[in-house]
Design a protein around this motif. Structure first.
Motif, short mmCIF file in Angstrom:
data_model
loop_
_atom_site.label_atom_id
_atom_site.label_comp_id
_atom_site.label_asym_id
_atom_site.label_seq_id
_atom_site.Cartn_x
_atom_site.Cartn_y
_atom_site.Cartn_z
N ASP A 23 0.84 -1.23 -0.05
CA ASP A 23 -0.04 0.18 -0.03
C ASP A 23 0.99 1.20 -0.18
O ASP A 23 0.62 2.20 -0.67
N ASP A 24 1.99 0.98 0.67
CA ASP A 24 3.00 2.31 0.63
C ASP A 24 3.50 2.71 -0.58
O ASP A 24 3.51 3.70 -1.02
N PHE A 25 3.73 1.49 -1.36
CA PHE A 25 4.47 1.80 -2.82
C PHE A 25 3.44 2.20 -3.67
O PHE A 25 3.42 3.22 -4.44
N PHE A 26 2.29 1.84 -3.47
CA PHE A 26 0.97 2.09 -4.26
C PHE A 26 0.74 3.73 -4.19
O PHE A 26 0.20 4.45 -5.18
N GLN A 27 0.91 4.10 -3.00
CA GLN A 27 0.48 5.50 -2.72
C GLN A 27 1.72 6.49 -3.29
O GLN A 27 1.49 7.70 -3.45
N CYS A 28 3.05 5.67 -3.38
CA CYS A 28 3.99 6.49 -3.82
C CYS A 28 4.11 6.46 -5.40
O CYS A 28 4.95 5.81 -5.91
N ALA A 29 3.42 7.38 -6.09
CA ALA A 29 3.25 7.12 -7.64
C ALA A 29 4.19 7.96 -8.09
O ALA A 29 3.80 9.55 -8.15
N GLU A 30 5.13 7.73 -8.84
CA GLU A 30 6.16 8.82 -9.39
C GLU A 30 6.36 8.26 -10.58
O GLU A 30 6.43 7.09 -11.04
N LEU A 31 6.43 9.31 -11.70
CA LEU A 31 6.62 9.00 -13.30
C LEU A 31 8.06 8.69 -13.60
O LEU A 31 9.10 8.53 -12.63
N GLY A 32 8.37 7.95 -14.52
CA GLY A 32 9.63 7.43 -14.87
C GLY A 32 10.76 8.35 -15.02
O GLY A 32 10.62 9.52 -15.20
N PHE A 33 11.82 7.89 -14.31
CA PHE A 33 13.24 8.66 -14.07
C PHE A 33 12.84 9.59 -13.10
O PHE A 33 13.73 10.67 -12.81
N CYS A 34 11.76 9.51 -12.27
CA CYS A 34 11.44 10.54 -11.27
C CYS A 34 11.18 9.86 -9.73
O CYS A 34 10.82 10.38 -8.96
N GLU A 35 11.70 8.35 -9.99
CA GLU A 35 11.09 7.42 -8.80
C GLU A 35 12.01 7.66 -7.78
O GLU A 35 12.72 6.71 -7.13
N PHE A 134 6.02 4.18 -21.71
CA PHE A 134 6.62 4.87 -22.94
C PHE A 134 5.73 6.16 -23.06
O PHE A 134 4.95 6.48 -23.99
N ILE A 135 6.36 7.25 -22.07
CA ILE A 135 5.20 8.52 -21.99
C ILE A 135 6.32 9.56 -21.71
O ILE A 135 7.52 9.33 -21.70
N ASP A 136 5.93 10.78 -21.62
CA ASP A 136 6.51 12.18 -20.91
C ASP A 136 7.80 12.12 -21.86
O ASP A 136 8.84 12.59 -21.31
N PHE A 137 7.66 12.19 -23.23
CA PHE A 137 8.86 12.34 -24.02
C PHE A 137 9.66 13.49 -23.76
O PHE A 137 10.85 13.64 -23.78
N GLU A 138 8.74 14.77 -23.53
CA GLU A 138 9.62 15.98 -23.38
C GLU A 138 10.84 15.84 -22.22
O GLU A 138 11.81 16.32 -22.60
N TYR A 139 10.15 15.59 -21.09
CA TYR A 139 11.37 15.23 -19.99
C TYR A 139 12.14 14.36 -20.29
O TYR A 139 13.44 14.50 -19.97
N LEU A 143 16.57 14.77 -20.54
CA LEU A 143 17.41 13.84 -19.99
C LEU A 143 18.57 13.45 -20.86
O LEU A 143 19.69 13.49 -20.53
N ILE A 144 18.01 12.98 -22.10
CA ILE A 144 19.03 12.37 -23.07
C ILE A 144 19.84 13.67 -23.54
O ILE A 144 20.96 13.35 -23.76
N ALA A 145 19.16 14.75 -23.80
CA ALA A 145 20.17 15.96 -24.53
C ALA A 145 21.15 16.47 -23.44
O ALA A 145 22.03 16.69 -23.77
N GLN A 146 20.95 15.98 -21.95
CA GLN A 146 21.66 16.48 -20.98
C GLN A 146 22.82 15.14 -20.87
O GLN A 146 23.64 15.76 -20.00
N GLY A 147 22.47 14.32 -21.54
CA GLY A 147 23.48 13.33 -21.26
C GLY A 147 23.49 12.51 -19.96
O GLY A 147 24.04 11.61 -19.48
N LYS A 148 22.17 12.49 -19.35
CA LYS A 148 22.07 11.73 -18.22
C LYS A 148 21.51 10.23 -18.34
O LYS A 148 21.70 9.34 -17.49
N VAL A 149 20.68 10.16 -19.36
CA VAL A 149 20.38 8.85 -20.03
C VAL A 149 20.59 8.88 -21.54
O VAL A 149 20.64 9.75 -21.95
N GLU A 150 20.50 7.51 -22.00
CA GLU A 150 20.89 7.59 -23.66
C GLU A 150 19.46 7.21 -24.19
O GLU A 150 19.38 7.59 -25.20
N PHE A 151 18.42 6.37 -23.35
CA PHE A 151 17.26 5.98 -24.22
C PHE A 151 16.07 6.51 -23.23
O PHE A 151 16.16 6.91 -22.17
#
Ligand SMILES: [Zn+2]
Ligand SMILES: [Zn+2]
Length: 419
Positions: A23-35, A134-139, A143-151
């Motif tokens: 339940d604790d994890f269910f309440q902690c809903a964060e988008l990709g690369f923001c977890e 597979f969402i939130d492409f702008e963000y 991150l890809i442009a900043q070199g923080k992730v590749e894909f």
């Protein structure tokens, strides 16, 4: 040696804790690369349990490993990310990834408490993987442009970082939306590629001199027909899906359109079909353009590869499910139009992803709810634990990765070319 029932009893001891944690994890809903909070909660537990781990892998991912150094290496993979709420008021775990995180931690704790791996030649790594949706492409593209992730996806980055090098098999589970069955085994997941075709012609006054123009919209319209005819060239079980849209028509009633943009996903159940369909769509687009003296520039953005499941591991998966339900309550080999980056892993390493029911409401919707706690948190974890147990105990149950290095090179050059 410790028995499977002994192992399951460790889950029983923790039952209350597990459901609270879920339940604790269910309440902690964060988008990709923001977890960030999810990641912190996992790390707090790992520290508490004295498990070595790597953090900040592909930004927010975690890898925790227990067992024998250099042993047969099993990966238990769990997604971490959530989705935006439809009403715009925040985020929600409407794909049930929090359940996967909870299951992985339950399996880890039971293996740890029972010390079962000490009696084997195996190690088990727990991959908490970010950004599966597979969402939130702008963000993510930022991150890809900043070199923080590749894909754009967590597992794609973790593969590129070499996190899965040396892994012999991948085990995962995902909630399903079924109501009449408890589990599914051997499901497909489609692979997909996003295509954008820009048709370029020549603008002209549509009343005075339309004949000197070259109508880009005509090229795209012709290609739309060609693409829909193409579907007939693939057998239904290939799962080919083509749904082109005109993202930009270009021009007005007064002007012959100079530029028209057609976009489509190409989806298929296996790699061969996906690549063949991509090639045929490209031919269709370029030749339709050529026929009308237009230019056509195609760009591809790779999505996920189709999931190809290991039949051998799935026979073990099914046996373990039967401890908790009747054969009629297991759905075998369903065809799914959904996709996941576990498909990419399955291209490289023998992989399974089984499904468990217990959800009410709709997936990727604010109505999503976990209604059967027993099946989601307890039964599914015991199934996963049973699979791990069968593989560590019996060498005949193990599968090995073949040509990993070559396949990984092929895979990375494919997604780098199409990203
Ligand atoms: Zn999802
Ligand atoms: Zn999902």
């Amino acid at each position: 040696m410790i028995t499977k029932e002994d192992l399951h009893s460790y889950v029983e001891i923790e039952r209350k804790e597990i459901i609270k944690r879920g339940d604790d994890f269910f309440q902690c809903a964060e988008l990709g690369f923001c977890e960030v909070q999810t990641s912190k909660k996992i790390i707090d537990l790992l520290v508490d349990w004295g498990v070595p781990y790597q953090k900040d892998v592909a930004l927010t991912g975690i890898i925790a490993t227990i067992g024998q150094e250099n042993g047969y290496h099993i990966a238990v993979v769990a997604d971490m990310d959530a989705l935006p709420k439809k009403d715009g008021s925040g985020t929600i775990h409407s794909c049930g990834h929090s359940i996967q995180t909870t299951i992985a931690l339950t399996v880890l704790k039971a293996l740890l408490d029972s010390n079962v791996l000490a009696q084997t030649d195996c190690k088990v790594s727990f991959f908490f993987t970010p950004a599966e949706e597979f969402i939130d492409f702008e963000y993510r593209d930022g991150l890809i442009a900043q070199g923080k992730v590749e894909f754009r996806s967590g597992k794609q980055n973790m593969i590129a970082l070499g996190c899965f090098d040396g892994v012999d098999c991948v085990l995962s589970a995902h909630a399903n939306g079924e109501v009449d069955t408890k589990f599914d085994v051997g499901s497909t997941l489609a692979g997909f590629m996003a295509k954008k075709a820009v048709f370029v012609g020549r603008a002209a006054h549509s009343g005075v001199a339309p004949h000197i123009g070259r109508n880009a919209l005509h090229g795209a319209t012709l290609a739309m027909s060609g693409i829909s005819f193409l579907k007939d060239q693939f057998a239904p079980d290939k799962g080919l899906r083509l749904n082109p849209v005109l993202a930009e028509c270009g021009g007005s009633v007064n002007v012959i359109p100079q530029q028209t943009v057609l976009e489509t996903y190409v989806r298929a159940n296996d790699n061969e079909t996906l690549l063949e369909a991509c090639e045929k769509v490209d031919l269709c687009l370029t030749h339709c353009a050529k026929a009308l003296e237009l230019d056509c520039v195609i760009t591809n953005t790779v999505g996920y590869l189709p999931l190809r499941q290991s039949n051998k591991i799935n026979s073990i998966v099914k046996e373990n499910m039967l401890q908790f339900c009747s054969p009629e309550e297991i759905m075998e080999n369903p065809v799914s139009g959904a996709s996941g980056d576990v498909g990419d892993l399955s291209f490289l390493i023998p992989t399974v992803q089984f499904g468990f029911s217990g959800i009410s409401g709709r997936f990727h919707d604010d109505s999503f709810q976990i209604s059967d706690l027993e099946n989601c948190y307890i039964n599914a974890a015991k199934v996963m634990l049973g699979i791990v147990y069968d593989m560590v105990k019996e060498k005949n149950n193990r599968v090995l990765t073949s040509n990993y290095k070559e396949k990984k090179e092929e895979y990375l050059s494919f997604i780098r070319k199409n990203s």
